[in-house]
Design a protein around this motif. Structure first.
Motif, PDB file in Angstrom:
ATOM      1  N   ARG A   1       0.813  -1.211   0.000  1.00  0.00           N
ATOM      2  CA  ARG A   1       0.000   0.000   0.000  1.00  0.00           C
ATOM      3  C   ARG A   1       0.851   1.267   0.000  1.00  0.00           C
ATOM      4  O   ARG A   1       1.921   1.318   0.614  1.00  0.00           O
ATOM      5  CB  ARG A   1      -0.934  -0.001   1.213  1.00  0.00           C
ATOM      6  CG  ARG A   1      -2.020  -1.050   1.095  1.00  0.00           C
ATOM      7  CD  ARG A   1      -2.991  -1.025   2.254  1.00  0.00           C
ATOM      8  NE  ARG A   1      -4.171  -1.818   1.959  1.00  0.00           N
ATOM      9  CZ  ARG A   1      -4.239  -3.143   2.051  1.00  0.00           C
ATOM     10  NH1 ARG A   1      -3.189  -3.825   2.456  1.00  0.00           N
ATOM     11  NH2 ARG A   1      -5.341  -3.792   1.748  1.00  0.00           N
ATOM     12  N   CYS A   2       0.331   2.264  -0.660  1.00  0.00           N
ATOM     13  CA  CYS A   2       1.017   3.544  -0.797  1.00  0.00           C
ATOM     14  C   CYS A   2      -0.023   4.654  -0.659  1.00  0.00           C
ATOM     15  O   CYS A   2      -1.153   4.520  -1.139  1.00  0.00           O
ATOM     16  CB  CYS A   2       1.690   3.605  -2.163  1.00  0.00           C
ATOM     17  SG  CYS A   2       2.307   5.221  -2.669  1.00  0.00           S
ATOM     18  N   VAL A   3       0.369   5.721   0.015  1.00  0.00           N
ATOM     19  CA  VAL A   3      -0.437   6.935   0.010  1.00  0.00           C
ATOM     20  C   VAL A   3       0.407   8.016  -0.649  1.00  0.00           C
ATOM     21  O   VAL A   3       1.360   8.520  -0.055  1.00  0.00           O
ATOM     22  CB  VAL A   3      -0.855   7.366   1.424  1.00  0.00           C
ATOM     23  CG1 VAL A   3      -1.680   8.656   1.369  1.00  0.00           C
ATOM     24  CG2 VAL A   3      -1.661   6.264   2.106  1.00  0.00           C
ATOM     25  N   PRO A   4       0.110   8.341  -1.904  1.00  0.00           N
ATOM     26  CA  PRO A   4       0.879   9.384  -2.604  1.00  0.00           C
ATOM     27  C   PRO A   4       0.616  10.764  -1.993  1.00  0.00           C
ATOM     28  O   PRO A   4      -0.300  10.931  -1.186  1.00  0.00           O
ATOM     29  CB  PRO A   4       0.339   9.312  -4.034  1.00  0.00           C
ATOM     30  CG  PRO A   4      -0.358   7.995  -4.125  1.00  0.00           C
ATOM     31  CD  PRO A   4      -0.877   7.718  -2.757  1.00  0.00           C
ATOM     32  N   ILE A   5       1.386  11.731  -2.391  1.00  0.00           N
ATOM     33  CA  ILE A   5       1.165  13.114  -1.979  1.00  0.00           C
ATOM     34  C   ILE A   5      -0.195  13.566  -2.513  1.00  0.00           C
ATOM     35  O   ILE A   5      -0.542  13.274  -3.669  1.00  0.00           O
ATOM     36  CB  ILE A   5       2.322  14.010  -2.462  1.00  0.00           C
ATOM     37  CG1 ILE A   5       3.604  13.579  -1.738  1.00  0.00           C
ATOM     38  CG2 ILE A   5       2.027  15.483  -2.235  1.00  0.00           C
ATOM     39  CD1 ILE A   5       4.868  14.251  -2.221  1.00  0.00           C
ATOM     40  N   SER A   6      -0.949  14.290  -1.693  1.00  0.00           N
ATOM     41  CA  SER A   6      -2.385  14.425  -1.896  1.00  0.00           C
ATOM     42  C   SER A   6      -2.809  15.057  -3.220  1.00  0.00           C
ATOM     43  O   SER A   6      -3.808  14.658  -3.782  1.00  0.00           O
ATOM     44  CB  SER A   6      -3.011  15.212  -0.743  1.00  0.00           C
ATOM     45  OG  SER A   6      -2.486  16.522  -0.722  1.00  0.00           O
ATOM     46  N   ASN A   7      -2.099  16.003  -3.771  1.00  0.00           N
ATOM     47  CA  ASN A   7      -2.561  16.627  -5.009  1.00  0.00           C
ATOM     48  C   ASN A   7      -1.872  16.040  -6.245  1.00  0.00           C
ATOM     49  O   ASN A   7      -2.014  16.575  -7.347  1.00  0.00           O
ATOM     50  CB  ASN A   7      -2.348  18.140  -4.959  1.00  0.00           C
ATOM     51  CG  ASN A   7      -0.885  18.512  -4.811  1.00  0.00           C
ATOM     52  OD1 ASN A   7      -0.073  17.671  -4.432  1.00  0.00           O
ATOM     53  ND2 ASN A   7      -0.546  19.744  -5.104  1.00  0.00           N
ATOM     54  N   HIS A   8      -1.146  14.949  -6.064  1.00  0.00           N
ATOM     55  CA  HIS A   8      -0.449  14.345  -7.200  1.00  0.00           C
ATOM     56  C   HIS A   8      -1.398  13.491  -8.035  1.00  0.00           C
ATOM     57  O   HIS A   8      -2.378  12.931  -7.526  1.00  0.00           O
ATOM     58  CB  HIS A   8       0.731  13.506  -6.706  1.00  0.00           C
ATOM     59  CG  HIS A   8       1.889  14.345  -6.277  1.00  0.00           C
ATOM     60  ND1 HIS A   8       3.122  13.806  -5.989  1.00  0.00           N
ATOM     61  CD2 HIS A   8       2.017  15.680  -6.100  1.00  0.00           C
ATOM     62  CE1 HIS A   8       3.956  14.779  -5.660  1.00  0.00           C
ATOM     63  NE2 HIS A   8       3.300  15.923  -5.717  1.00  0.00           N
TER      64      HIS A   8
END
Lengths: 115, 115
Positions: free
Chosen positions: A22-29
């Motif tokens: 699982r990954c949480v990318p930077i929010s506006n990417h």
């Protein structure tokens, strides 16, 4: 400073088992990537993802691999039936735009060990 | 054609010295050349990047030199410090319209700066 996060940091699994990284990318990417790094070797591109679909995949990314963005924040990599050779560090990366010289930001990685 | 060749594999430099890492590529479609720094247990982090219409870019103690005709680029770390000890990866990507901007990494250079 915003950062890419990944869970778990270390995953141990038996050969043939399914794993989800699982990954949480930077929010506006908007552009998302998975790379892997076998111990002591270079970082290799696996797959890129944009607008809820795969935009490019490498020859490594075979039918055992899949990616998904199940909600607005997570980006997952699933390996359906793990092999010994899948043991590696898996990095998620994200970027905001396709604009020239825009930076890909990498997460800290998930170390996958297949026994 | 998609490869980026990097040398040396490892480098030992005295504190205050100059570290030089070299990369070469074949694909003339590459138009973005970043260098990433990776500490043990961490993901790669962008250090500095250059576009091929510029022959040199400097940020603090870090300089990229770019030779388009030779298809080579190098990273110079001036006044190397023990805190610079890390693995350095050169990379290349293509930013034309429709491209996924995937990064093609070199094999990495393990830099050790001795106090």
């Amino acid at each position: 400073e915003p950062e890419v996060t990944q869970t778990p940091s270390h995953q141990v699994t038996q050969m043939g088992q399914e794993v989800i990284l699982r990954c949480v990318p930077i929010s506006n990417h908007l552009y998302f990537y998975w790379y892997r790094q076998i111990l002591g070797q270079k970082v290799e591109f696996l797959v890129s993802f944009y607008n809820n679909e795969i935009s490019e995949k490498s020859e490594i990314f075979d039918d055992q691999f899949s990616v998904e963005r199940p909600d607005g924040s997570n980006f997952t990599l699933k390996i359906r039936s793990t092999k010994l050779e899948d043991s590696a560090m898996y990095f998620c990366a994200s970027k905001w735009t396709p604009v020239y010289m825009d930076t890909q930001y990498f997460g800290p990685g998930t170390r996958l060990t297949v026994l | 054609q998609q490869q980026v060749k990097q040398s040396p594999q490892s480098l030992i430099v005295q504190k205050g010295g100059i570290s030089i890492i070299n990369c070469a590529y074949e694909n003339t479609a590459f138009d973005y050349f970043p260098w990433y720094q990776q500490f043990p247990g961490k993901g790669p982090a962008l250090l500095i990047a250059i576009r091929p219409d510029v022959s040199e870019k400097k940020e603090g103690r870090f300089t990229i030199s770019f030779n388009k005709s030779a298809k080579q680029f190098s990273l110079h770390i001036m006044d190397s410090q023990p805190g610079d000890s890390a693995t350095y990866f050169c990379a290349a990507s293509i930013h034309r319209s429709g491209a996924t901007n995937k990064l093609i990494f070199g094999t990495g250079t393990l830099l050790a700066v001795q106090p």
